[in-house]
Design an enzyme around this catalytic site. Structure first.
Site, PDB file in Angstrom:
ATOM      1  N   LYS A 115      34.770  30.542  45.152  1.00  0.00           N
ATOM      2  CA  LYS A 115      34.893  31.393  44.272  1.00  0.00           C
ATOM      3  C   LYS A 115      33.900  31.898  42.820  1.00  0.00           C
ATOM      4  CE  LYS A 115      37.809  32.117  46.239  1.00  0.00           C
ATOM      5  NZ  LYS A 115      38.619  32.037  48.195  1.00  0.00           N
ATOM      6  N   GLU A 199      36.924  37.737  34.580  1.00  0.00           N
ATOM      7  CA  GLU A 199      36.734  38.789  35.350  1.00  0.00           C
ATOM      8  C   GLU A 199      37.373  39.215  34.790  1.00  0.00           C
ATOM      9  OE1 GLU A 199      37.841  39.129  39.420  1.00  0.00           O
ATOM     10  OE2 GLU A 199      36.023  38.339  40.654  1.00  0.00           O
ATOM     11  N   HIS A 233      52.542  37.146  45.487  1.00  0.00           N
ATOM     12  CA  HIS A 233      51.616  36.963  46.759  1.00  0.00           C
ATOM     13  C   HIS A 233      51.891  36.488  48.191  1.00  0.00           C
ATOM     14  CE1 HIS A 233      48.741  36.300  42.553  1.00  0.00           C
ATOM     15  NE2 HIS A 233      50.002  35.287  42.217  1.00  0.00           N
ATOM     16  N   ARG A 290      39.100  32.829  59.038  1.00  0.00           N
ATOM     17  CA  ARG A 290      39.774  33.074  59.759  1.00  0.00           C
ATOM     18  C   ARG A 290      40.425  33.575  60.326  1.00  0.00           C
ATOM     19  NH1 ARG A 290      43.036  32.428  54.845  1.00  0.00           N
ATOM     20  NH2 ARG A 290      44.625  34.295  54.999  1.00  0.00           N
TER      21      ARG A 290
HETATM   22  C1  MV4 Z   1      42.730  40.061  40.627  1.00  0.00           C
HETATM   23  C2  MV4 Z   1      42.910  40.808  40.307  1.00  0.00           C
HETATM   24  C3  MV4 Z   1      43.304  41.803  39.327  1.00  0.00           C
HETATM   25  N1  MV4 Z   1      42.327  41.550  38.541  1.00  0.00           N
HETATM   26  N2  MV4 Z   1      40.803  40.323  39.951  1.00  0.00           N
HETATM   27  C4  MV4 Z   1      45.206  37.240  43.038  1.00  0.00           C
HETATM   28  C5  MV4 Z   1      44.868  36.395  44.385  1.00  0.00           C
HETATM   29  C6  MV4 Z   1      43.516  36.293  44.822  1.00  0.00           C
HETATM   30  N3  MV4 Z   1      42.909  36.106  45.799  1.00  0.00           N
HETATM   31  C7  MV4 Z   1      42.971  37.449  44.202  1.00  0.00           C
HETATM   32  N4  MV4 Z   1      44.061  37.781  43.261  1.00  0.00           N
HETATM   33  C8  MV4 Z   1      43.586  39.118  42.399  1.00  0.00           C
HETATM   34  N5  MV4 Z   1      42.571  39.548  41.988  1.00  0.00           N
HETATM   35  C9  MV4 Z   1      40.793  40.482  39.061  1.00  0.00           C
HETATM   36  N6  MV4 Z   1      39.762  41.022  38.715  1.00  0.00           N
HETATM   37  C10 MV4 Z   1      44.322  40.364  40.546  1.00  0.00           C
HETATM   38  C11 MV4 Z   1      44.980  39.898  41.827  1.00  0.00           C
HETATM   39  C12 MV4 Z   1      46.221  40.301  42.095  1.00  0.00           C
HETATM   40  C13 MV4 Z   1      45.899  40.397  43.713  1.00  0.00           C
HETATM   41  C14 MV4 Z   1      45.436  40.586  44.627  1.00  0.00           C
HETATM   42  C15 MV4 Z   1      45.698  41.075  45.983  1.00  0.00           C
HETATM   43  C16 MV4 Z   1      46.567  40.696  46.286  1.00  0.00           C
HETATM   44  C17 MV4 Z   1      47.690  40.559  45.922  1.00  0.00           C
HETATM   45  C18 MV4 Z   1      47.658  40.355  44.178  1.00  0.00           C
HETATM   46  C19 MV4 Z   1      49.357  40.130  43.636  1.00  0.00           C
HETATM   47  C20 MV4 Z   1      48.560  39.812  42.491  1.00  0.00           C
HETATM   48  C21 MV4 Z   1      47.614  40.169  41.261  1.00  0.00           C
END
Ligand code: MV4
Length: 497
Positions: A115, A199, A233, A290
């Site tokens: 990442k 972040e 998630h 994917r």
């Molecule tokens: C974040 C965020 C808020 N701010 N990054 C969750 C899994 C990973 N793919 C990244 N994720 C997140 N990153 C920042 N800077 C909130 C999440 C997040 C989230 C993102 C997408 C779909 C569902 C989620 C559920 C909780 C937190």
């Protein structure tokens, strides 16, 4: 290429087998011991046993999968999603064995899997990323300075992560050290790599992702999917398009996703995940290298068969998608039907599917991995099927999904069907007022099913009332109440019904 091995099971294996058959390709299924009579095995042209139920010794065994391809003379392997789909080492092993990997180059998987590396490459390519910094967090002072510069709240993330593991929200400087330590040990345990980065934490965003498709000549996008409705998630419902995305925003997000794919030399189908804010600003999160679970909603609004295009591209052909700007037509929505009991805290449920009536009719697509008689175990993912609808607009898609959910009958295993019915009937959801925290704010949608409880109480009350009235009627009608004759009377009334 005339034969493709599918290194997967369930609905996605069936989906890929169907695409192979439409492309004139033979399909080779692989199966673990508990899957020997599974639907994907029966649908394939050839099938190879690859080991016991435990995924590590079957669907995750690179050697056994490649051996199965050799044995059956398959020239290509499609990984589906989950299992080995995003393991660069698998893509490499497939290529080294002289086979075609139906997916992106191993180098693209590897670049997007790290990442911090992905952030660096995206920044270079001009793709908007969340303000942040890679934190060599052994140096707590440097991490503290980085967090101050980013501004609180910040999020600590695992470099090897994705999907939510090894993440911590930090709202004040005093909590940073503990969060770094917690995230590092969780990341080490989950990924064998403790590297973390920081972040800015984005509050209440939508989760919107862009589908891309790339062949040796073109990299294009197929618009967005709205994936905000998730619990822990796990996505539960997806739709395309998103009510939050205008044609202009779609072109900007699409261009960013295309730039992201080009920056890593991407081929095949892939998805860029973004966080989207109400003001239209968006940030690249990660790329899924994917075919995704929710790919059908894009297929329905763009009229493109994504798995077919993957197969064409893997064969060295060009994608069969019109040139120029494409736009979505109508509205598609997908409910993930899982063996999780939504009336009981989404507790995983097991059992035999003893009855199944899939919905059908206009605008309904049922992508399923189960049939009557199948055993649902705890060995694999709990997703049983995807119910996807298409309609001319969102309101009609909601009505269609509601009707389809009413038609669906699954017995023998508890499911989340009740949750989906409540969600589709919800006023805030109908207005599209969703973000990634929507379900956290709505325990009434994810908690025990109160309406079911009320119906049960009413049924008991009705039964008691009926019993009472029968008891009081009994002397009037019971000329002969001997057991034998009561059985006979029952039998007659049953037969007459
Ligand atoms: C974040 C965020 C808020 N701010 N990054 C969750 C899994 C990973 N793919 C990244 N994720 C997140 N990153 C920042 N800077 C909130 C999440 C997040 C989230 C993102 C997408 C779909 C569902 C989620 C559920 C909780 C937190």
């Amino acid at each position: 290429m005339n034969r493709v091995l599918i290194a997967n099971r369930g609905e996605i294996a069936l989906r890929i087998i169907r695409a192979c058959h439409e492309e004139g390709l033979e399909a080779v299924a692989v199966y673990s011991s508990v899957d020997r009579a599974a639907p994907h095995v029966r649908a394939a042209d050839h099938a190879v046993a690859i080991g016991p139920a435990a995924p590590a010794q079957s669907y995750l065994s690179i050697d056994r999968l490649i051996e199965a391809a050799r044995k059956t003379k398959a020239q290509a392997i499609h990984p589906g999603y989950g299992f080995l789909a995003e393991r660069a080492a698998f893509a490499e092993a497939v290529e080294s064995a002289g086979l075609v990997f139906v997916g992106p180059p191993a180098s693209a998987i590897r670049a997007m899997g790290d990442k911090t590396e992905a952030r660096r490459r995206m920044q270079e390519a001009g793709v908007p990323i969340v303000p942040g910094a890679s934190a060599q967090s052994e140096d707590l002072k440097a991490a503290g300075r980085a967090a101050d510069k980013i501004g609180y709240p910040v999020m600590v993330k695992a470099a090897a992560g994705g999907g939510g593991k090894g993440m911590r929200v930090v709202r004040e400087a005093a909590a940073l050290a503990g969060a770094l330590e917690g995230a590092r040990s969780e990341a080490l345990k989950a990924f064998g790599d403790a590297t973390v980065y920081l972040e800015r934490f984005i509050e209440r965003p939508r989760h919107v992702e862009i589908q891309i498709l790339a062949d040796r000549e073109r990299t294009i996008h197929l618009g967005e999917r709205e994936c905000s409705v998730q619990r822990r998630h796990q996505k539960l419902l997806e739709e395309a398009p998103s009510i939050a995305v205008s044609p202009g925003l779609r072109e900007r997000m699409g261009a960013a996703a295309v730039a992201a794919a080009k920056a890593v030399g991407y081929r095949s189908a892939g998805t860029c995940e973004f966080l989207l804010l109400p003001d239209g600003s968006f940030y690249f999160l990660e790329m899924n290298t994917r075919i995704q679970v929710e790919h059908p909603v894009t297929e329905l609004v763009y009229g493109v068969d994504l798995v077919r295009e993957q197969l064409r591209i893997a064969r060295g052909e060009l994608m069969q998608v019109p040139q120029g700007t494409l736009s979505p037509r109508g509205w598609a929505m997908e409910c993930r039907i899982t063996s999780e009991d939504s009336a009981n805290g989404f507790l995983p449920s097991t059992g035999t599917i003893d009855y199944l009536k899939p919905p059908a009719g206009p605008g309904v697509r049922w992508d399923s991995g189960i049939e009557i008689g199948d055993e649902v175990t705890l060995y694999y993912d709990s997703m049983l099927a995807k119910l996807i609808v298409w309609a001319p607009d969102r309101l009609q898609a909601l009505a269609r999904m509601s009707r389809a959910l009413d038609e669906l009958v699954i017995t023998g295993v508890a499911t989340n069907q009740g949750f989906h019915r409540r969600l589709i009937a919800d006023a805030a959801f109908a207005r599209g007022e969703i973000d990634i925290q929507f379900l956290d704010r709505r325990p009434d949608l994810t908690g025990p099913d109160r309406t079911l409880e009320r119906v049960e109480h009413l049924a008991i009350a009705a039964a008691l009332a009926e019993d009472g009235s029968r008891q009081s009627r009994l002397p009037l009608v019971a000329a002969d109440t001997s057991p034998a004759s009561e059985w006979a009377r029952q039998a007659r009334s049953e037969a007459l019904r």
